[in-house]
Scaffold this active site. Structure first.
Site, mmCIF file in Angstrom:
data_model
loop_
_atom_site.group_PDB
_atom_site.id
_atom_site.type_symbol
_atom_site.label_atom_id
_atom_site.label_comp_id
_atom_site.label_asym_id
_atom_site.label_seq_id
_atom_site.Cartn_x
_atom_site.Cartn_y
_atom_site.Cartn_z
ATOM 1 N N GLU A 1 -4.660 2.319 -4.523
ATOM 2 C CA GLU A 1 -3.219 2.217 -4.377
ATOM 3 C C GLU A 1 -2.378 0.801 -3.794
ATOM 4 O O GLU A 1 -1.430 1.104 -3.176
ATOM 5 C CB GLU A 1 -2.786 3.398 -3.393
ATOM 6 C CG GLU A 1 -3.274 3.390 -1.878
ATOM 7 C CD GLU A 1 -4.585 3.695 -1.630
ATOM 8 O OE1 GLU A 1 -4.865 3.991 -0.632
ATOM 9 O OE2 GLU A 1 -5.449 3.871 -2.664
ATOM 10 N N ASP B 1 0.964 -1.413 0.061
ATOM 11 C CA ASP B 1 0.092 -0.127 -0.131
ATOM 12 C C ASP B 1 0.835 1.272 -0.210
ATOM 13 O O ASP B 1 1.906 1.387 0.924
ATOM 14 C CB ASP B 1 -1.023 0.050 1.035
ATOM 15 C CG ASP B 1 -1.837 1.238 1.178
ATOM 16 O OD1 ASP B 1 -2.974 0.842 0.507
ATOM 17 O OD2 ASP B 1 -1.661 2.120 1.875
ATOM 18 N N ILE B 2 0.533 2.224 -1.069
ATOM 19 C CA ILE B 2 1.319 3.443 -0.963
ATOM 20 C C ILE B 2 1.016 4.179 0.220
ATOM 21 O O ILE B 2 -0.010 4.583 0.555
ATOM 22 C CB ILE B 2 0.992 4.315 -2.088
ATOM 23 C CG1 ILE B 2 1.308 3.502 -3.447
ATOM 24 C CG2 ILE B 2 1.793 5.533 -2.276
ATOM 25 C CD1 ILE B 2 0.961 3.861 -4.642
#
Length: 324
Positions: free
Chosen positions: A246, A203-204
């Protein structure tokens, strides 16, 4: 005349060097429709049409004089009632009692000619049929080539459609559908052979802030650049896919807990140290390794829980479910 010769199954006659008929058998008389007295001492050419007279005069006599015989000369006599009688004529010149005599045998050719015509007609029909068959085969070959070409186009199109159906349009990575199919395949392989595998969910960090600050086009660029970076850091049969938003997922065949932690750290470190355009980002990673008690869903949930721990503990870190 000898009775055997008189009734021989072929026409017989003899003429002088000047062409006057000296003898004729009954078979030839029946063939021509004359009585014997009507032909004796007549010129043989009187039983021929003008064209056959010229042919007979031009070829028969010179051959007899030069070679003493004529073999298989084809011409036509004319019967008493004016019909043509095609014959095959053989002749030989002999000396009898100091006089030259030419003896001839005539074989009627009606049936043979009809047979030859039938053969010729059949040959022409066969040639026409052969031509039609060749043309049909050529058309069939063209159709087959067109079929194969269209079939290949269809296969290519199906392959493209399959690729599109399993590809994320923004990043070019495999999509969630493809990832789940591969996860199922590796889970079945693990159940059958015990071949271990691990997966990561990425996950960003603070991606919403990037979208809010720079706009969605920049956010899309970040997703695309990160997808490229994750692919560059992957090896062998590793499957990198976009899971949604994301989030990215990575399937790592053959890797145990220790090995997947090392691989995940490689992804994290490369992301932290690589500028994505004018931005630098970090990622949080949750990892899980399959066990006999796991299902596809439980393995994903484990990786997701490990990701939550990475986020909760300050982001930009790697957590394995079994070490969380």
């Amino acid at each position: 005349m000898d009775i055997l010769l008189n009734e021989a199954p072929c026409g017989y006659f003899s003429i002088t060097d000047k062409g006057l008929i000296q003898s004729v058998n009954q078979t030839l008389l029946r063939m021509l429709g004359y009585d014997r007295e009507e032909l004796l001492e007549r010129h043989i050419e009187s039983t021929m049409s003008v064209a056959n007279k010229m042919f007979f005069h031009t070829y028969f006599y010179p051959y007899i004089q030069l070679y003493g015989q004529v073999n298989e000369m084809y011409l036509s006599f004319r019967t008493k009632d004016g019909k043509d009688l095609p014959v095959l004529l053989n002749g030989i010149r002999r000396d009898r009692d100091g006089k030259a005599v030419i003896e001839c045998v005539a074989l009627e050719m009606r049936k043979r000619i009809e047979h030859e015509k039938d053969i010729m007609k059949t040959k022409q029909q066969l040639e026409a049929l052969c031509q039609e068959t060749n043309e049909a085969n050529h058309r069939l070959e063209l159709l087959h080539a067109q079929y194969e070409k269209k079939q290949q186009k269809l296969l290519d199109l199906n392959e493209k459609l399959e690729t599109l159906a399993s590809t994320d349009p923004l990043t070019g990575l495999r999509n969630r559908r493809y990832f789940q199919e591969q996860l199922q395949k590796y889970m079945e392989l693990f159940e059958q052979s015990g071949e271990i595998f691990s997966l990561c969910i990425i996950d960003i960090d603070r991606f919403k802030a990037i979208n809010d600050t720079y706009g969605h086009p920049v956010g899309d660029l970040v997703l695309t650049r990160l997808a490229q970076l994750l692919q560059e850091q992957s090896y062998g049969d590793t499957v990198v896919a976009r899971f949604g938003g994301e989030e990215f997922v990575i399937l790592l065949p053959g890797l145990n807990q220790e090995q997947v932690l090392a691989a995940a750290e490689r992804y994290r470190s490369a992301t932290e140290t690589t500028p994505l355009g004018d931005l630098r980002i970090t990622i949080s990673i949750g990892a899980a390794t399959c066990s006999p008690e796991d299902t596809e869903l439980s393995l994903l949930q484990q990786a997701d829980q490990a990701l939550y721990i990475s986020k909760h503990n300050g982001r930009n870190r790697v957590t394995h479910y079994n070490a969380g």
